[in-house]
Enzyme design. Structure first.
Site, mmCIF file in Angstrom:
data_model
loop_
_atom_site.group_PDB
_atom_site.id
_atom_site.type_symbol
_atom_site.label_atom_id
_atom_site.label_comp_id
_atom_site.label_asym_id
_atom_site.label_seq_id
_atom_site.Cartn_x
_atom_site.Cartn_y
_atom_site.Cartn_z
ATOM 1 N N ASP A 58 0.884 -1.159 0.000
ATOM 2 C CA ASP A 58 0.000 0.000 0.000
ATOM 3 C C ASP A 58 0.933 1.223 0.000
ATOM 4 O O ASP A 58 2.109 1.110 0.368
ATOM 5 C CB ASP A 58 -0.862 -0.042 1.270
ATOM 6 C CG ASP A 58 -1.647 1.223 1.463
ATOM 7 O OD1 ASP A 58 -2.328 1.641 0.507
ATOM 8 O OD2 ASP A 58 -1.566 1.821 2.560
ATOM 9 N N ASP B 165 -0.036 5.127 0.828
ATOM 10 C CA ASP B 165 -0.249 6.091 1.917
ATOM 11 C C ASP B 165 -0.221 5.378 3.273
ATOM 12 O O ASP B 165 -1.039 4.485 3.502
ATOM 13 C CB ASP B 165 -1.620 6.774 1.762
ATOM 14 C CG ASP B 165 -1.753 7.551 0.468
ATOM 15 O OD1 ASP B 165 -1.327 8.711 0.441
ATOM 16 O OD2 ASP B 165 -2.285 7.001 -0.516
ATOM 17 N N GLY C 182 -7.336 4.124 3.340
ATOM 18 C CA GLY C 182 -7.502 2.994 2.413
ATOM 19 C C GLY C 182 -8.776 3.048 1.588
ATOM 20 O O GLY C 182 -8.987 2.248 0.690
ATOM 21 N N ILE C 183 -9.645 4.014 1.894
ATOM 22 C CA ILE C 183 -10.957 4.122 1.254
ATOM 23 C C ILE C 183 -10.863 5.119 0.096
ATOM 24 O O ILE C 183 -10.184 6.130 0.213
ATOM 25 C CB ILE C 183 -11.974 4.659 2.295
ATOM 26 C CG1 ILE C 183 -11.941 3.836 3.595
ATOM 27 C CG2 ILE C 183 -13.372 4.770 1.739
ATOM 28 C CD1 ILE C 183 -12.596 2.514 3.530
ATOM 29 N N ARG D 174 -11.652 8.102 -2.759
ATOM 30 C CA ARG D 174 -12.022 9.513 -2.563
ATOM 31 C C ARG D 174 -13.526 9.695 -2.409
ATOM 32 O O ARG D 174 -13.995 10.365 -1.491
ATOM 33 C CB ARG D 174 -11.504 10.336 -3.744
ATOM 34 C CG ARG D 174 -11.474 11.815 -3.499
ATOM 35 C CD ARG D 174 -10.944 12.535 -4.733
ATOM 36 N NE ARG D 174 -9.692 11.960 -5.197
ATOM 37 C CZ ARG D 174 -9.226 12.063 -6.441
ATOM 38 N NH1 ARG D 174 -9.887 12.749 -7.337
ATOM 39 N NH2 ARG D 174 -8.085 11.487 -6.789
ATOM 40 N N SER E 110 -5.259 5.067 -4.232
ATOM 41 C CA SER E 110 -5.115 6.475 -4.624
ATOM 42 C C SER E 110 -4.984 6.659 -6.131
ATOM 43 O O SER E 110 -4.203 5.986 -6.788
ATOM 44 C CB SER E 110 -3.886 7.080 -3.941
ATOM 45 O OG SER E 110 -3.679 8.381 -4.439
ATOM 46 N N ARG E 111 -5.731 7.643 -6.619
ATOM 47 C CA ARG E 111 -5.605 8.025 -8.023
ATOM 48 C C ARG E 111 -4.416 8.965 -8.218
ATOM 49 O O ARG E 111 -4.101 9.347 -9.335
ATOM 50 C CB ARG E 111 -6.904 8.694 -8.509
ATOM 51 C CG ARG E 111 -8.129 7.775 -8.358
ATOM 52 C CD ARG E 111 -9.397 8.459 -8.819
ATOM 53 N NE ARG E 111 -9.374 8.706 -10.247
ATOM 54 C CZ ARG E 111 -9.769 7.850 -11.179
ATOM 55 N NH1 ARG E 111 -10.238 6.674 -10.827
ATOM 56 N NH2 ARG E 111 -9.712 8.155 -12.452
ATOM 57 N N ASN E 112 -3.783 9.362 -7.114
ATOM 58 C CA ASN E 112 -2.601 10.232 -7.195
ATOM 59 C C ASN E 112 -1.297 9.449 -7.048
ATOM 60 O O ASN E 112 -0.230 10.040 -6.847
ATOM 61 C CB ASN E 112 -2.663 11.297 -6.090
ATOM 62 C CG ASN E 112 -3.777 12.288 -6.331
ATOM 63 O OD1 ASN E 112 -3.779 13.005 -7.322
ATOM 64 N ND2 ASN E 112 -4.759 12.311 -5.430
ATOM 65 N N ASP F 268 -1.350 -0.537 6.114
ATOM 66 C CA ASP F 268 -1.521 0.158 7.398
ATOM 67 C C ASP F 268 -3.001 0.289 7.762
ATOM 68 O O ASP F 268 -3.322 0.693 8.873
ATOM 69 C CB ASP F 268 -0.909 1.571 7.367
ATOM 70 C CG ASP F 268 -1.707 2.506 6.478
ATOM 71 O OD1 ASP F 268 -2.013 2.126 5.330
ATOM 72 O OD2 ASP F 268 -2.050 3.620 6.933
#
Ligand code: G6P
Ligand code: MG
Length: 214
Positions: A9, A11, A46-47, A49, A116-118, A170
Site C-alpha cells: 500500500d 499512503d 484505504g478508502i 475519494r 489512490s488516483r494520485n 496500514d
C-alpha cells in the site's frame, strides 16, 4: 520459499500523506460547513475519494446531488495535489528505502497496490518513479478496498498468484482486502491490530525478519 511478490500500500506504508489528506478534507468540509476531525479522518484510510466523501457527508444536514459531490471531491483533490508538491525524496525514509532495496536484492518483485488516483504523482515526488515492478492503483480499479481488486490486479501485473504474494498495509480495510483476495498480509500501525493479519509488524523494516511457514 519466501514470497515471490510483495505488494505495498502507498499512503501510510511507503509514505505519510495522511496529514495532507486531513488538511485538504478539513478545508473542504469547513467550506461546506460540515464537522470534520482527525477521528473521522482515520476512518478514511484505504478508502477511495468518493467513499471518503460519503463518510464525511454523514455529518451533513444537506442532501447533495451526484454532480455536487463530484465537485466537492474535485476541489478536495485540487487542494491535496497542491500540498503534495511539498513532498520530495527527503520524505522517503531511509528505513523504507533500505528495506525495499534489500527485499529486491533477495529476489522479490515489488508492486504498489493503492486506492489512490494520485499514486503516480506521489511516487514521482518521492523519487520512486519507475522503481516498482508493477503499479496497481485507483486508476485501474472499479471497487476500492476492502474489495481485493487492487491487490489482485497488482499480482496479475507481477504475473504471480495471490498465494505467492504478501500484502503490506496500514489500514484495516486493506487487511480485509488482502484476506478477501487470498493473500498473506503484513500490518503496520493500526493494521497490526487486525485479527486476521498474518504478520503484525512493529516497524517497516521488520519485513526483513519474516520467515514464511510453509
Ligand atoms: C489511500 C488513502 C485514502 C484515500 C485514497 C484515495 O488509500 O489511504 O485515505 O482516500 O488513497 O486517494 P486519492 O489520492 O485518490 O484521493
Ligand atoms: Mg494506507
Amino acid at each position: 520459499m519466501f514470497y515471490k511478490g510483495i505488494i505495498f500500500d502507498l499512503d501510510g506504508v511507503i509514505c505519510f500523506t495522511d496529514k495532507y489528506h486531513y488538511e485538504a478534507w478539513k478545508e473542504t468540509a469547513d467550506e461546506i460547513d460540515v464537522y470534520f476531525d482527525e477521528v473521522i479522518n482515520n476512518r478514511l484510510r484505504g478508502i477511495s475519494r468518493m467513499a471518503s466523501l460519503e463518510i464525511i457527508l454523514e455529518r451533513s444536514q444537506k442532501e447533495y446531488t451526484k454532480e455536487e459531490k463530484e465537485k466537492i471531491a474535485y476541489e478536495k483533490n485540487e487542494r491535496y495535489k497542491k500540498l503534495l508538491h511539498q513532498m520530495s525524496p527527503e520524505d522517503l525514509s531511509a528505513e523504507v528505502k533500505d528495506t525495499l532495496d534489500t527485499l529486491r536484492q533477495r529476489g522479490c518483485k515489488l508492486a504498489i497496490g493503492s486506492s489512490s488516483r494520485n499514486t503516480k504523482l506521489i511516487l514521482e515526488r518521492l523519487g520512486l518513479k519507475g522503481y516498482f515492478d508493477a503499479v496497481s492503483d485507483g486508476t485501474n480499479i472499479t471497487r476500492s478496498k476492502p474489495d481485493p481488486e487492487v491487490f489482485l490486479k497488482a499480482a496479475e501485473f507481477l504475473g504471480y498468484a495471490p498465494s505467492d504474494c504478501l500484502v503490506v498495509e496500514d489500514a484495516l480495510a486493506g487487511i480485509d482486502a488482502a484476506v478477501a483476495g487470498g493473500f498473506d498480509s503484513a500490518g503496520v500501525g493500526e493494521a497490526a491490530t487486525h485479527g486476521k493479519v498474518t504478520y503484525p509488524l512493529k516497524t517497516f523494516s521488520d519485513l526483513l525478519k519474516i520467515e514464511r511457514d510453509s
